[in-house]
Design a protein around this motif. Structure first.
Motif, mmCIF file in Angstrom:
data_model
loop_
_atom_site.group_PDB
_atom_site.id
_atom_site.type_symbol
_atom_site.label_atom_id
_atom_site.label_comp_id
_atom_site.label_asym_id
_atom_site.label_seq_id
_atom_site.Cartn_x
_atom_site.Cartn_y
_atom_site.Cartn_z
ATOM 1 N N ASP A 187 33.614 10.608 19.245
ATOM 2 C CA ASP A 187 32.294 10.656 18.617
ATOM 3 C C ASP A 187 31.934 12.075 18.183
ATOM 4 O O ASP A 187 31.293 12.276 17.140
ATOM 5 C CB ASP A 187 31.240 10.123 19.589
ATOM 6 C CG ASP A 187 31.398 8.628 19.824
ATOM 7 O OD1 ASP A 187 32.015 7.966 18.977
ATOM 8 O OD2 ASP A 187 30.919 8.141 20.862
ATOM 9 N N GLU A 188 32.331 13.094 18.955
ATOM 10 C CA GLU A 188 32.075 14.472 18.560
ATOM 11 C C GLU A 188 32.829 14.819 17.278
ATOM 12 O O GLU A 188 32.306 15.493 16.386
ATOM 13 C CB GLU A 188 32.468 15.423 19.685
ATOM 14 C CG GLU A 188 31.541 15.345 20.896
ATOM 15 C CD GLU A 188 32.012 16.265 22.010
ATOM 16 O OE1 GLU A 188 32.976 17.032 21.781
ATOM 17 O OE2 GLU A 188 31.426 16.218 23.104
ATOM 18 N N SER A 191 30.996 13.200 14.355
ATOM 19 C CA SER A 191 29.770 13.918 13.996
ATOM 20 C C SER A 191 30.081 15.232 13.287
ATOM 21 O O SER A 191 29.461 15.575 12.278
ATOM 22 C CB SER A 191 28.936 14.174 15.255
ATOM 23 O OG SER A 191 27.773 14.897 14.945
ATOM 24 N N GLN A 195 29.268 16.204 9.310
ATOM 25 C CA GLN A 195 28.436 17.350 8.970
ATOM 26 C C GLN A 195 29.154 18.277 7.987
ATOM 27 O O GLN A 195 28.574 18.756 7.011
ATOM 28 C CB GLN A 195 28.054 18.124 10.241
ATOM 29 C CG GLN A 195 27.180 19.334 9.988
ATOM 30 C CD GLN A 195 25.830 18.932 9.394
ATOM 31 O OE1 GLN A 195 25.300 17.890 9.735
ATOM 32 N NE2 GLN A 195 25.294 19.770 8.520
ATOM 33 N N ALA A 315 21.614 16.203 13.277
ATOM 34 C CA ALA A 315 22.579 15.436 14.064
ATOM 35 C C ALA A 315 22.274 13.939 14.010
ATOM 36 O O ALA A 315 23.176 13.104 13.887
ATOM 37 C CB ALA A 315 22.576 15.927 15.511
ATOM 38 N N ASP A 318 23.297 12.703 10.671
ATOM 39 C CA ASP A 318 24.751 12.522 10.613
ATOM 40 C C ASP A 318 25.168 11.214 11.263
ATOM 41 O O ASP A 318 26.068 10.513 10.787
ATOM 42 C CB ASP A 318 25.448 13.694 11.319
ATOM 43 C CG ASP A 318 25.268 15.000 10.559
ATOM 44 O OD1 ASP A 318 24.953 14.924 9.359
ATOM 45 O OD2 ASP A 318 25.433 16.076 11.176
ATOM 46 N N ALA A 319 24.538 10.886 12.387
ATOM 47 C CA ALA A 319 24.932 9.682 13.121
ATOM 48 C C ALA A 319 24.649 8.412 12.346
ATOM 49 O O ALA A 319 25.403 7.435 12.421
ATOM 50 C CB ALA A 319 24.217 9.639 14.474
ATOM 51 N N SER A 338 26.265 7.883 19.335
ATOM 52 C CA SER A 338 26.102 9.275 18.898
ATOM 53 C C SER A 338 24.659 9.742 19.065
ATOM 54 O O SER A 338 24.398 10.863 19.521
ATOM 55 C CB SER A 338 26.541 9.410 17.432
ATOM 56 O OG SER A 338 27.901 9.054 17.275
#
Length: 674
Positions: A187-188, A191, A195, A315, A318-319, A338
């Motif tokens: 998930d990181e 993201s 971005q 953030a 983005d999710a 996320s």
């Protein structure tokens, strides 16, 4: 980090080979036990020792394997970093394992790793790194693969059992899939890549815009200063030439520049007046920036809060970026995970909204499933109703039959005067008949009592000789026999009668005249031959003629006919062909073979087939045994003649086996007929 030199290789191999160790140690201890005549205790001791030895190796593996995993991931990272500037890049390791390990062994036997480097311009993938934990060897990685952000059309994660899969879609229609056991890491990566892609494709938004603002801030200040100076010079020139030009070109900015006000302060004051922000943080930001003498500490705090809020909002954006159109449940769930890792009211609100969307999605799917199954359920109810109606019709028919039968019984009971009925209704009459039976006013005679006089007369007249016939008469005439016992006696009797019928059918076609013609033909043929064997056969033919003349039953007549047929068609032709032969024959061996075959027929058929009639087969077995004796006596002087006799005995045994096979077939047919 522990290296290979600190690992006990013997213990490592033992831990990965439980069955080989336990079985090997058990075999060794068993052999030792056999030497000291203590096999049982040593066998148990070997199993326990093998288990302890294996667990000794397992402890070595569980204590040292983590260092090898770390070393493997580190080697994969070094291969991924080659030729890449990591100053403004982030590095992620997506690791997963496969294969099955022995019991109690913590690591898997195979590990795979993909190192992802997310830089400013591209995504660098180093795939192909794998590590075999059993042999402690592997590959640190393959060739680096670079994907530029302008080629990326989408990035998302999928949950597949215990693994999470990262999917990167490119403009060529291809996609790269990478599996990992760490959902948070995937998930990181999703993201971060989203971005970066947003910054490349839309430079005016997100962190890229803020990053550009920070870089362009000094230049903007310089340009604002130079603009103020130029405005001041033009203003002084305008006073001497044309007055209206100051209104057209200066305005508020010119006044601010002329008065020495900082452009940021002027812009913040103008934005606060024009937009009138309702958010406290936005209003506070405009207020501190528009102040004539701003407090640096206060400005820093407000800017820090604003940047933090923008970061969290970015953030969350983005999710939920990939939720445009009609996203599926997996994409919504990935976005919810996320967002759940972010702080703030916006993240909490979006997470709550996504939870509600998932609930509505589940309810919608359930409603669609129920709507789709509506016709099927109606069809099931229709089938159940039809089945109940059919069962009701069967019960009605059964009731009608019972009512008709009960009416007939009651009518017969009234006709014979056994019961005086008070009602004309069939149901009431049946109740009165049941009461009469219960009270003992109406008694039925048992069938055994009716047959008892007949059975007694048959016993005195026929005088049965076999136990089966006596048992049958006892079952028919007695009253103390259970139904299953009577059924068993009847079944046994029917089987015996059927066997007798089959035997009669087999011998019915053979008459006395047929046997006499066969004997006369055989006697004439033997009279034309010379030799001791032919004379013995002629004597046997005369014995059989005497038996027929004295009178024999059908079974004996059938046996004589089969014996004559064997002499005429098999034995005599074989003897004729063997008279002129000069071959050397092993008579003793052939005699033993024939005797062994006779014993085999006795063991396989005569001794174990109690349901067969062995009268005829035993007659032919005795004849084959007699031929063996004759061949043994004449083997030295007339070996060819003895060989012919043995050949005839062999053919005779073939006929006996065929006879048993036909009898077995007849028994099978009777069983099939029930």
């Amino acid at each position: 980090m522990t290296d290979d030199g600190s690992v006990n290789n013997v213990r490592w191999k033992i831990g990965w080979s439980p069955w080989a160790v336990i079985i090997g140690v058990t075999i060794v201890f068993t052999l030792i036990g056999a030497g000291v005549e203590q096999v049982g205790p040593f066998f148990v001791l070997g199993i326990l020792t093998g288990i302890v030895t294996w667990y000794w190796g397992v402890r070595e593996i569980n204590a040292k394997y983590k260092s090898f995993v770390q070393k493997f991931i580190g080697e994969s990272e070094r291969n991924a970093k080659r030729g890449i500037d990591l100053e403004d890049a982030k590095l992620y390791n997506l690791t997963y394992n496969s294969g099955s390990s022995p019991l109690l062994v913590k690591p898997s036997d195979m590990y795979f790793n993909t190192t992802i480097v997310v830089s400013d311009t591209s995504i660098n993938l180093n795939e192909g790194a794998k590590y075999d934990m059993t042999s402690r060897s592997g590959v640190g990685g393959g060739t680096n693969k670079e994907i530029y952000y302008d080629q990326v059309t989408g990035v998302q994660s999928h949950q597949d059992g215990t693994f999470t899969e990262l999917e990167i879609k490119t403009s060529g229609g291809d996609s790269t899939r990478i599996s990992s056991i760490a959902t948070d890491t995937v998930d990181e990566v999703v993201s971060e890549v989203r971005q970066r892609v947003r910054e490349i494709k839309n430079p005016q938004s997100g962190r890229g815009n803020r990053h550009g603002d920070r870089e362009r801030a000094p230049d903007a200040n310089d340009r604002a200063t130079r603009s103020s100076a130029a405005s001041a010079e033009s203003s002084s020139d305008a006073d001497t030439d044309t007055a209206p030009s100051s209104d057209a070109t200066g305005g508020g900015d010119a006044d601010a520049s002329a008065s020495g006000v900082h452009p940021v302060t002027a812009v913040a004051d103008e934005m606060a007046s024009r937009t009138r922000p309702s958010d406290p943080l936005a209003a506070e930001l405009c207020r501190v920036l528009s102040a004539d003498s701003p407090d640096e500490g206060r400005v820093e705090d407000v800017l820090s809060d604003a940047i933090d809020r923008l970061e969290r909002s970015g953030a969350v954006a983005d999710a939920v970026e990939d939720l445009d159109g009609s996203p599926d449940e997996h994409r919504i769930e990935s976005a919810r995970r996320s967002v759940s890792r972010r702080d703030g009211a916006l993240a909490d609100g979006v997470e709550s909204a996504l939870d509600r969307v998932l609930e509505l999605e589940g309810a919608l799917s359930e409603a669609e499933s129920e709507a789709g199954s509506g016709p099927d359920r109606a069809l099931e109810h229709r089938e159940e109703i039809d089945e109940l109606e059919s069962e009701l019709d069967r019960y009605r028919q059964r009731y009608d039959r019972i009512e008709s039968a009960a009416g007939g019984v009651c009518q017969e009971a009234a006709r014979t005067g056994a019961v005086s009925f008070r009602s004309t209704d069939a149901d009431d009459r049946l109740v009165e008949l049941a009461d009469a039976l219960e009270d003992g006013a109406l008694v039925f005679d048992t069938p055994g009592g009716e047959l008892a006089p007949i059975v007694e007369d048959v016993e005195h007249t026929v005088r049965p000789q076999t136990s089966q016939s006596r048992e049958l008469l006892s079952a028919l005439g007695g009253t103390d026999w259970a139904d299953d016992e009577v059924a068993s006696v009847l079944e046994s009797t029917v089987g015996t009668v059927d066997e007798y019928a089959d035997l009669r059918a087999a011998v019915a076609d053979i008459g006395t005249d047929d046997v006499r013609r066969r004997l006369d033909s055989l006697d004439g043929e033997l009279g034309r031959e010379e030799g001791a064997v032919y004379r013995h056969l002629a004597d046997r033919v005369r014995e059989l003629e005497a038996m027929v003349g004295e009178g024999v039953d059908e079974v004996q007549l059938y046996a004589i006919y089969q014996e004559c047929t064997f002499y005429d068609r098999t034995l005599v032709p074989r003897l004729s062909r063997s008279d002129g032969s000069s071959e050397s024959v092993d008579i003793d061996r052939r005699v033993r073979d024939i005797e062994d075959r006779i014993a085999s027929v006795n063991d396989e058929y005569v001794s174990v087939r109690a349901d067969h009639n062995h009268t005829i087969p035993k007659h032919f077995l005795d004849l084959a045994d007699a031929l063996c004796d004759r061949a043994r006596r004449t083997g030295d002087e007339q070996p060819q003649q003895a060989a012919g006799q043995l050949a005839a005995a062999n053919d005779l045994l073939d006929r006996v086996e065929e006879l048993y096979e036909r009898n077995e077939y007849s028994v099978m047919l009777r069983r099939l007929r029930g």
